[in-house]
Design a protein around this motif. Structure first.
Motif, short mmCIF file in Angstrom:
data_model
loop_
_atom_site.label_atom_id
_atom_site.label_comp_id
_atom_site.label_asym_id
_atom_site.label_seq_id
_atom_site.Cartn_x
_atom_site.Cartn_y
_atom_site.Cartn_z
N LYS A 38 -2.19 3.59 0.18
CA LYS A 38 -2.40 4.71 -0.48
C LYS A 38 -1.23 5.79 -0.52
CE LYS A 38 -6.05 8.20 -0.91
NZ LYS A 38 -7.49 8.45 -0.61
N LYS A 39 -0.86 5.94 0.82
CA LYS A 39 0.26 6.87 1.04
C LYS A 39 1.40 6.45 0.37
CE LYS A 39 2.63 9.08 4.96
NZ LYS A 39 2.86 9.13 6.15
N LEU A 40 1.62 5.17 0.46
CA LEU A 40 3.21 4.66 -0.33
C LEU A 40 2.99 4.97 -1.61
CD1 LEU A 40 3.73 1.71 1.97
CD2 LEU A 40 5.11 3.59 1.76
N LYS A 41 1.87 4.54 -2.44
CA LYS A 41 1.59 4.83 -3.74
C LYS A 41 1.71 6.20 -3.97
CE LYS A 41 -1.04 0.68 -4.37
NZ LYS A 41 -2.64 0.46 -4.74
N LYS A 42 1.47 7.17 -3.31
CA LYS A 42 1.54 8.71 -3.68
C LYS A 42 2.94 8.96 -3.39
CE LYS A 42 -1.79 11.09 -2.40
NZ LYS A 42 -2.71 12.10 -1.72
N GLU A 43 3.74 8.37 -2.49
CA GLU A 43 5.26 8.69 -2.48
C GLU A 43 5.98 8.05 -3.58
OE1 GLU A 43 8.67 7.85 1.08
OE2 GLU A 43 6.50 7.61 1.63
N HIS A 44 5.50 6.78 -3.87
CA HIS A 44 6.14 6.11 -5.05
C HIS A 44 6.14 7.09 -6.27
CE1 HIS A 44 6.33 3.08 -8.43
NE2 HIS A 44 7.45 2.81 -7.75
N ALA A 45 4.80 7.44 -6.58
CA ALA A 45 4.94 8.42 -7.68
C ALA A 45 5.49 9.48 -7.86
CB ALA A 45 3.29 8.48 -7.82
N LEU A 46 5.76 10.14 -6.55
CA LEU A 46 6.36 11.41 -6.45
C LEU A 46 8.08 11.13 -6.52
CD1 LEU A 46 6.52 14.43 -5.55
CD2 LEU A 46 6.72 13.39 -3.11
N LYS A 47 8.47 10.11 -5.96
CA LYS A 47 10.01 9.58 -6.33
C LYS A 47 10.33 9.33 -7.72
CE LYS A 47 11.52 9.70 -2.02
NZ LYS A 47 12.54 10.54 -1.46
N LEU A 48 9.29 8.99 -8.38
CA LEU A 48 9.54 8.58 -9.68
C LEU A 48 9.44 9.95 -10.62
CD1 LEU A 48 7.34 5.39 -10.36
CD2 LEU A 48 9.82 5.74 -10.29
N GLU A 49 8.52 10.88 -10.23
CA GLU A 49 8.45 12.14 -10.90
C GLU A 49 9.87 12.83 -10.53
OE1 GLU A 49 5.78 16.10 -11.03
OE2 GLU A 49 5.00 14.40 -10.01
N ILE A 102 10.10 1.60 -2.25
CA ILE A 102 8.76 1.84 -1.59
C ILE A 102 7.85 1.05 -2.56
CG2 ILE A 102 7.05 3.38 -2.00
CD1 ILE A 102 9.14 5.52 -1.49
N TYR A 103 8.16 0.41 -3.66
CA TYR A 103 7.26 -0.32 -4.34
C TYR A 103 7.44 -1.86 -3.77
CZ TYR A 103 5.10 -2.92 -8.18
OH TYR A 103 4.30 -3.53 -9.15
N LYS A 104 8.58 -1.97 -3.27
CA LYS A 104 8.60 -3.58 -2.65
C LYS A 104 8.00 -3.67 -1.34
CE LYS A 104 13.09 -4.57 -4.53
NZ LYS A 104 14.60 -4.82 -4.25
N ARG A 105 7.73 -2.43 -0.66
CA ARG A 105 7.18 -2.45 0.54
C ARG A 105 5.40 -2.39 0.14
NH1 ARG A 105 8.42 2.73 4.25
NH2 ARG A 105 9.35 3.44 2.23
N ILE A 106 5.02 -2.09 -0.75
CA ILE A 106 3.79 -1.82 -1.37
C ILE A 106 3.35 -3.36 -1.72
CG2 ILE A 106 2.06 -1.25 -3.02
CD1 ILE A 106 3.58 1.68 -3.46
N GLU A 120 0.47 -5.65 0.27
CA GLU A 120 -0.89 -6.23 -0.48
C GLU A 120 -0.79 -7.84 -0.30
OE1 GLU A 120 -0.28 -4.41 -4.51
OE2 GLU A 120 -1.25 -2.79 -3.85
N LYS A 121 0.39 -8.31 -0.64
CA LYS A 121 0.47 -9.77 -0.41
C LYS A 121 0.04 -10.30 0.92
CE LYS A 121 3.51 -13.51 -1.18
NZ LYS A 121 5.05 -13.79 -1.68
N ALA A 122 0.51 -9.53 2.01
CA ALA A 122 -0.16 -9.71 3.30
C ALA A 122 -1.62 -9.68 3.42
CB ALA A 122 0.90 -8.95 4.58
N SER A 123 -2.16 -8.76 2.83
CA SER A 123 -3.59 -8.48 3.08
C SER A 123 -4.34 -9.42 2.26
CB SER A 123 -3.97 -6.97 2.63
OG SER A 123 -3.89 -6.77 1.19
N GLN A 124 -3.65 -10.04 1.15
CA GLN A 124 -4.53 -11.23 0.45
C GLN A 124 -4.46 -12.51 1.20
OE1 GLN A 124 -2.66 -11.67 -3.44
NE2 GLN A 124 -3.36 -9.94 -4.23
N VAL A 125 -3.74 -12.65 2.17
CA VAL A 125 -3.76 -13.98 2.92
C VAL A 125 -4.61 -14.24 3.89
CG1 VAL A 125 -2.50 -15.49 4.34
CG2 VAL A 125 -1.25 -14.36 2.37
#
Length: 59
Positions: free
Chosen positions: A11-22, A46-50, A54-59
């Protein structure tokens, strides 16, 4: 059972990603291409970290 109380680690990373794009968009509109490309690169990292989280949490 207690997944209701767990926080989303991305959640925090997604917010930071959106801020960087803006910020990159604003830099590009102002004609500062160098800052735009730097901010876009940071947003991509940041997107790569996200994706990794997400990939690690699916396993």
């Amino acid at each position: 059972m207690f997944s209701l109380f767990k926080t989303d680690p991305t959640k925090k990373l997604k917010k930071e990603h959106a801020l960087k794009l803006e910020q990159a968009m604003k830099a590009q509109r102002n004609g500062d291409i160098r800052s735009c490309s730097q901010l876009t690169l940071e947003a991509d990292e940041i997107y790569k970290r996200i994706q990794e989280i997400e990939k690690a949490s699916q396993v």
